[in-house]
Motif scaffolding. Structure first.
Motif, PDB file in Angstrom:
ATOM      1  N   VAL A 146      40.723  47.975  38.065  1.00 10.86           N
ATOM      2  CA  VAL A 146      42.008  46.950  37.991  1.00 10.86           C
ATOM      3  C   VAL A 146      41.833  46.049  37.534  1.00 10.86           C
ATOM      4  N   LEU A 147      40.431  45.500  36.827  1.00 14.85           N
ATOM      5  CA  LEU A 147      40.086  44.249  36.155  1.00 14.85           C
ATOM      6  C   LEU A 147      39.829  44.610  34.464  1.00 14.85           C
ATOM      7  N   PRO A 171      36.762  42.495  45.556  1.00 13.08           N
ATOM      8  CA  PRO A 171      35.924  41.310  45.289  1.00 13.08           C
ATOM      9  C   PRO A 171      36.255  40.470  44.178  1.00 13.08           C
ATOM     10  N   LEU A 172      37.486  40.041  44.182  1.00  8.81           N
ATOM     11  CA  LEU A 172      38.327  39.238  42.928  1.00  8.81           C
ATOM     12  C   LEU A 172      39.432  38.511  43.708  1.00  8.81           C
ATOM     13  N   GLY A 173      40.196  37.604  42.951  1.00  6.14           N
ATOM     14  CA  GLY A 173      41.076  36.694  43.237  1.00  6.14           C
ATOM     15  C   GLY A 173      41.693  35.799  41.952  1.00  6.14           C
ATOM     16  N   ARG A 174      42.776  35.360  42.160  1.00  2.22           N
ATOM     17  CA  ARG A 174      43.307  34.414  41.211  1.00  2.22           C
ATOM     18  C   ARG A 174      44.150  33.180  41.849  1.00  2.22           C
ATOM     19  N   SER A 217      35.887  46.213  38.250  1.00  2.00           N
ATOM     20  CA  SER A 217      36.100  46.384  37.051  1.00  2.00           C
ATOM     21  C   SER A 217      35.508  47.752  36.361  1.00  2.00           C
ATOM     22  N   GLY A 218      35.382  48.982  37.346  1.00  2.00           N
ATOM     23  CA  GLY A 218      35.117  50.090  36.839  1.00  2.00           C
ATOM     24  C   GLY A 218      33.670  50.479  37.508  1.00  2.00           C
ATOM     25  N   ILE A 219      33.083  51.469  36.789  1.00  2.00           N
ATOM     26  CA  ILE A 219      31.969  52.050  37.246  1.00  2.00           C
ATOM     27  C   ILE A 219      31.261  52.705  35.939  1.00  2.00           C
TER      28      ILE A 219
END
Length: 259
Positions: free
Chosen positions: A116-117, A147-150, A55-57
């Motif tokens: 990317v989120l 650390p993501l998914g759909r 989600s960034g930093i």
């Protein structure tokens, strides 16, 4: 430093991530548990390049100020700022620089943060993730951590993952927190290391994926510092990615899922 039999029960405790992983390895009997090798004790990730697609930093986080970080936004949000804190917390687990005594697993590595989120639109989210993967390959990442998914898969992400695998990247993705029988995308793609979460003694969390396709279970219950903890397959994936980076640096084995 954490040295109690259940070191992550109290999220106020300053975690020693390596101690947590050693405890996990020695107390879990699950055949697919994340394993810590003594050779990793002397590794810090020097010379390795790790991509975190999240989600960034935060640019002002004190624990990350002296870390080697390159960041890029793929969401069109206008910057790599982290609106949820998810990416920043995960970055700390990897490259925190010892502020308040907390070190990330690979503090000497170069961390490539791809935002990317947060697009808010499914098809744009898939395109952002695919761009992030391709960027990581271009930047010669050794390890790509997602650390993501759909639920739904997409062709554009599948192609990007295949590109990364062909380029020699080790790719990890979160298996998911949607119940024991749901495996998310892109973790379900072949050659992607699907990571799910367990407690400190290696018992899989009942609300996280436990499908046979899960390659690795890593600590994922109340992991955090400064009184802020997080649980689930996302944090487990980040820890597994950090350990994978250490394995690659050490040359002990080709991948953390090798026996």
């Amino acid at each position: 430093m954490v040295s109690t039999p259940s070191p992550v029960k109290n999220s106020q405790t300053q975690l020693d991530l390596r101690e947590v992983l050693r405890h996990f390895t020695s107390n879990s009997s699950h055949p697919n548990r994340l394993r810590w090798h003594p050779a990793l004790n002397k590794e810090d990730g020097a010379g390795m390049r790790v991509a975190l697609l999240d989600s960034g930093i935060s640019g002002t986080d004190s624990q990350l100020q002296s870390a080697q970080i390159q960041a890029r936004d793929f969401t069109g949000s206008g910057g790599v700022f982290d609106p949820t804190g998810h990416g920043t917390k995960n970055a700390r687990l990897l490259v925190a620089q010892g502020i308040d005594g907390f070190w990330g697993l690979v503090p000497a590595s170069v961390l490539l943060v791809g935002k990317v989120l947060g697009t808010g639109v499914p098809h744009r989210g898939a395109e952002a993730l695919a761009k992030g993967i391709r960027w990581a390959v271009y930047e010669k990442a050794d390890v790509i951590i997602m650390p993501l998914g759909r639920i739904r898969g997409t062709t554009v992400v599948t192609k990007a993952v295949r590109l990364a695998i062909k380029a020699g990247c080790v790719v990890l993705a979160a298996a998911g927190n949607r119940g024991a029988e749901t495996l998310l995308f892109p973790a379900r793609l072949s050659d992607v290391i699907a990571v799910s979460a367990a407690d400190i003694n290696g018992q899989p969390l009942n609300w996280c994926c436990q499908m046979p396709q899960v390659n690795c279970y890593a600590p994922g219950l109340e992991i955090g510092v400064r009184g802020k903890s997080t649980s689930g397959s996302s944090v487990a994936t980040v820890l597994a990615g950090g350990v994978e980076t250490l394995y690659l640096a050490s040359g002990v084995r080709r991948s953390l899922i090798d026996n």
